[in-house]
Design a protein around this motif. Structure first.
Motif, PDB file in Angstrom:
ATOM      1  N   VAL A 171      79.950  10.523  49.404  1.00  0.00           N
ATOM      2  CA  VAL A 171      80.885  11.299  50.224  1.00  0.00           C
ATOM      3  C   VAL A 171      80.939  10.747  51.638  1.00  0.00           C
ATOM      4  CG1 VAL A 171      81.294  13.567  51.274  1.00  0.00           C
ATOM      5  CG2 VAL A 171      80.698  13.405  48.848  1.00  0.00           C
ATOM      6  N   LEU A 172      79.777  10.441  52.203  1.00  0.00           N
ATOM      7  CA  LEU A 172      79.731   9.888  53.554  1.00  0.00           C
ATOM      8  C   LEU A 172      80.475   8.558  53.630  1.00  0.00           C
ATOM      9  CD1 LEU A 172      78.656  10.068  56.457  1.00  0.00           C
ATOM     10  CD2 LEU A 172      76.577   8.916  55.669  1.00  0.00           C
ATOM     11  N   ALA A 173      80.277   7.698  52.640  1.00  0.00           N
ATOM     12  CA  ALA A 173      80.929   6.381  52.649  1.00  0.00           C
ATOM     13  C   ALA A 173      82.449   6.513  52.545  1.00  0.00           C
ATOM     14  CB  ALA A 173      80.390   5.527  51.505  1.00  0.00           C
ATOM     15  N   VAL A 174      82.906   7.300  51.580  1.00  0.00           N
ATOM     16  CA  VAL A 174      84.354   7.425  51.357  1.00  0.00           C
ATOM     17  C   VAL A 174      85.036   8.083  52.550  1.00  0.00           C
ATOM     18  CG1 VAL A 174      86.114   8.575  49.952  1.00  0.00           C
ATOM     19  CG2 VAL A 174      84.164   7.452  48.852  1.00  0.00           C
ATOM     20  N   THR A 175      84.455   9.171  53.057  1.00  0.00           N
ATOM     21  CA  THR A 175      85.086   9.871  54.181  1.00  0.00           C
ATOM     22  C   THR A 175      85.059   9.035  55.453  1.00  0.00           C
ATOM     23  OG1 THR A 175      83.008  11.049  54.666  1.00  0.00           O
ATOM     24  CG2 THR A 175      84.625  12.176  53.262  1.00  0.00           C
ATOM     25  N   SER A 176      84.009   8.256  55.656  1.00  0.00           N
ATOM     26  CA  SER A 176      83.940   7.400  56.852  1.00  0.00           C
ATOM     27  C   SER A 176      85.047   6.359  56.841  1.00  0.00           C
ATOM     28  CB  SER A 176      82.579   6.705  56.933  1.00  0.00           C
ATOM     29  OG  SER A 176      81.539   7.640  57.096  1.00  0.00           O
ATOM     30  N   ILE A 177      85.247   5.727  55.692  1.00  0.00           N
ATOM     31  CA  ILE A 177      86.318   4.732  55.577  1.00  0.00           C
ATOM     32  C   ILE A 177      87.679   5.382  55.779  1.00  0.00           C
ATOM     33  CG2 ILE A 177      87.478   3.158  53.974  1.00  0.00           C
ATOM     34  CD1 ILE A 177      84.682   2.652  52.724  1.00  0.00           C
ATOM     35  N   PHE A 178      87.866   6.548  55.168  1.00  0.00           N
ATOM     36  CA  PHE A 178      89.150   7.241  55.275  1.00  0.00           C
ATOM     37  C   PHE A 178      89.449   7.631  56.720  1.00  0.00           C
ATOM     38  CE2 PHE A 178      91.568  11.299  55.122  1.00  0.00           C
ATOM     39  CZ  PHE A 178      92.751  10.788  54.618  1.00  0.00           C
ATOM     40  N   VAL A 179      88.472   8.217  57.392  1.00  0.00           N
ATOM     41  CA  VAL A 179      88.665   8.642  58.784  1.00  0.00           C
ATOM     42  C   VAL A 179      88.994   7.449  59.676  1.00  0.00           C
ATOM     43  CG1 VAL A 179      87.453   9.536  60.812  1.00  0.00           C
ATOM     44  CG2 VAL A 179      87.323  10.764  58.647  1.00  0.00           C
ATOM     45  N   ALA A 180      88.276   6.347  59.484  1.00  0.00           N
ATOM     46  CA  ALA A 180      88.524   5.143  60.290  1.00  0.00           C
ATOM     47  C   ALA A 180      89.930   4.601  60.052  1.00  0.00           C
ATOM     48  CB  ALA A 180      87.482   4.079  59.972  1.00  0.00           C
ATOM     49  N   LEU A 181      90.371   4.584  58.802  1.00  0.00           N
ATOM     50  CA  LEU A 181      91.707   4.087  58.487  1.00  0.00           C
ATOM     51  C   LEU A 181      92.793   4.990  59.073  1.00  0.00           C
ATOM     52  CD1 LEU A 181      91.334   2.912  54.773  1.00  0.00           C
ATOM     53  CD2 LEU A 181      91.828   1.471  56.768  1.00  0.00           C
ATOM     54  N   VAL A 182      92.588   6.297  58.979  1.00  0.00           N
ATOM     55  CA  VAL A 182      93.573   7.231  59.548  1.00  0.00           C
ATOM     56  C   VAL A 182      93.668   7.030  61.058  1.00  0.00           C
ATOM     57  CG1 VAL A 182      94.087   9.662  60.011  1.00  0.00           C
ATOM     58  CG2 VAL A 182      93.357   8.956  57.728  1.00  0.00           C
ATOM     59  N   GLY A 183      92.524   6.951  61.714  1.00  0.00           N
ATOM     60  CA  GLY A 183      92.533   6.754  63.156  1.00  0.00           C
ATOM     61  C   GLY A 183      93.231   5.465  63.550  1.00  0.00           C
ATOM     62  N   PHE A 184      92.912   4.371  62.856  1.00  0.00           N
ATOM     63  CA  PHE A 184      93.526   3.090  63.192  1.00  0.00           C
ATOM     64  C   PHE A 184      95.013   3.091  62.878  1.00  0.00           C
ATOM     65  CE2 PHE A 184      94.650  -1.384  62.526  1.00  0.00           C
ATOM     66  CZ  PHE A 184      94.240  -1.898  63.744  1.00  0.00           C
ATOM     67  N   SER A 185      95.404   3.822  61.828  1.00  0.00           N
ATOM     68  CA  SER A 185      96.827   3.865  61.476  1.00  0.00           C
ATOM     69  C   SER A 185      97.661   4.453  62.602  1.00  0.00           C
ATOM     70  CB  SER A 185      97.040   4.689  60.191  1.00  0.00           C
ATOM     71  OG  SER A 185      96.923   6.078  60.427  1.00  0.00           O
ATOM     72  N   ARG A 186      97.107   5.434  63.314  1.00  0.00           N
ATOM     73  CA  ARG A 186      97.846   6.061  64.404  1.00  0.00           C
ATOM     74  C   ARG A 186      97.997   5.115  65.592  1.00  0.00           C
ATOM     75  NH1 ARG A 186     100.920   9.349  62.592  1.00  0.00           N
ATOM     76  NH2 ARG A 186     100.894  10.810  64.345  1.00  0.00           N
ATOM     77  N   ILE A 187      96.980   4.285  65.807  1.00  0.00           N
ATOM     78  CA  ILE A 187      97.073   3.271  66.859  1.00  0.00           C
ATOM     79  C   ILE A 187      98.042   2.175  66.436  1.00  0.00           C
ATOM     80  CG2 ILE A 187      95.768   1.593  68.215  1.00  0.00           C
ATOM     81  CD1 ILE A 187      93.278   3.360  67.736  1.00  0.00           C
ATOM     82  N   TYR A 188      97.923   1.726  65.200  1.00  0.00           N
ATOM     83  CA  TYR A 188      98.791   0.672  64.668  1.00  0.00           C
ATOM     84  C   TYR A 188     100.257   1.078  64.772  1.00  0.00           C
ATOM     85  CZ  TYR A 188     100.940  -2.525  61.298  1.00  0.00           C
ATOM     86  OH  TYR A 188     101.755  -3.455  60.699  1.00  0.00           O
ATOM     87  N   LEU A 189     100.551   2.339  64.469  1.00  0.00           N
ATOM     88  CA  LEU A 189     101.933   2.817  64.513  1.00  0.00           C
ATOM     89  C   LEU A 189     102.406   3.069  65.939  1.00  0.00           C
ATOM     90  CD1 LEU A 189     101.834   5.296  61.483  1.00  0.00           C
ATOM     91  CD2 LEU A 189     102.888   3.020  61.562  1.00  0.00           C
TER      92      LEU A 189
END
Length: 226
Positions: A171-189
């Motif tokens: 759970v920690l691994a999957v959620t960490s990756i997901f949170v990081a991707l969501v955060g970066f997606s907002r910067i990327y956009l």
């Protein structure tokens, strides 16, 4: 419906007994968030943190058709089409299973996070970045990021509920990756400054931890029998 009513009665009784502590936790998160916002001079006037522009430019330099489609999807999953449905299903599933304390924790953490985010956005009224024209523009205020705050809140809830089970590391691994991707997606956009993301993560972690300690005081932990 019966499970939802039972959960609601449990939550009402909890609030009747602990509303002062919940309010204190809410203010205790909002005040540090206010302090974080004040680190940028004249935030309302559009001043930014020193790392905001370089990180935005770095993300924009990666732009391409393939990444565009990927990060638009990630961003959508980070809020309306992913995080919110999972939030609702999680709370209802816990209520249906009669896990009232766990459901109360998840519900308070998630709803409180939304209210904190909405309040902070209106308080700071920070405009969105305008370094380039976004392919997925937003019209609301920028600080703190609702996507970052919502995804981190859900991640923290899941990790804390799973921590004393065999599922904690997956759970920690999957959620960490997901949170990081969501955060970066907002910067990327180009719709959030990196400081918006950092503030959202910080507030979510602090708020969720505070609610966890209120709902599961010393000697109690998730999944214990009443």
């Amino acid at each position: 419906m019966v499970a939802a009513r039972t959960e609601a009665r449990f939550g009402t009784e909890f609030m009747r007994r602990h509303w002062r502590r919940v309010l204190l936790a809410f203010v205790g998160v909002l005040l540090p968030l206010w302090g974080f916002g004040e680190l940028a001079e004249d935030l309302r006037a559009g001043e930014v943190f020193f790392f905001d522009a370089p990180l935005l430019q770095f993300a924009h330099a990666l732009a391409g058709d393939g990444w565009n489609a990927f990060f638009v999807r990630v961003s959508a999953l980070g809020y309306l089409y992913g995080v919110i449905p999972v939030d609702v299903v999680l709370v209802l599933a816990l209520a249906w299973r009669q896990k009232l304390r766990e459901g109360l924790f998840a519900g308070f953490a998630i709803i409180g996070s939304v209210l904190l985010n909405l309040g902070a956005k209106q308080l700071f009224a920070r405009q969105r970045p305008s370094l380039w024209e976004s392919i997925a523009p937003e019209s609301s205020f920028s600080f703190p990021s609702g996507h970052a705050m919502g995804s981190m809140t859900l991640a923290c809830v899941l990790v804390l509920l799973a921590w004393r089970t065999r599922w904690r590391w997956p759970v920690l691994a999957v959620t960490s990756i997901f949170v990081a991707l969501v955060g970066f997606s907002r910067i990327y956009l180009g719709v959030h400054y990196p400081s918006d993301i950092l503030a959202g993560w910080t507030a979510a972690i602090t708020w969720t931890a505070a609610i966890y300690l209120l709902v599961f005081p010393a000697g109690r932990r998730p999944w214990q029998q009443p």
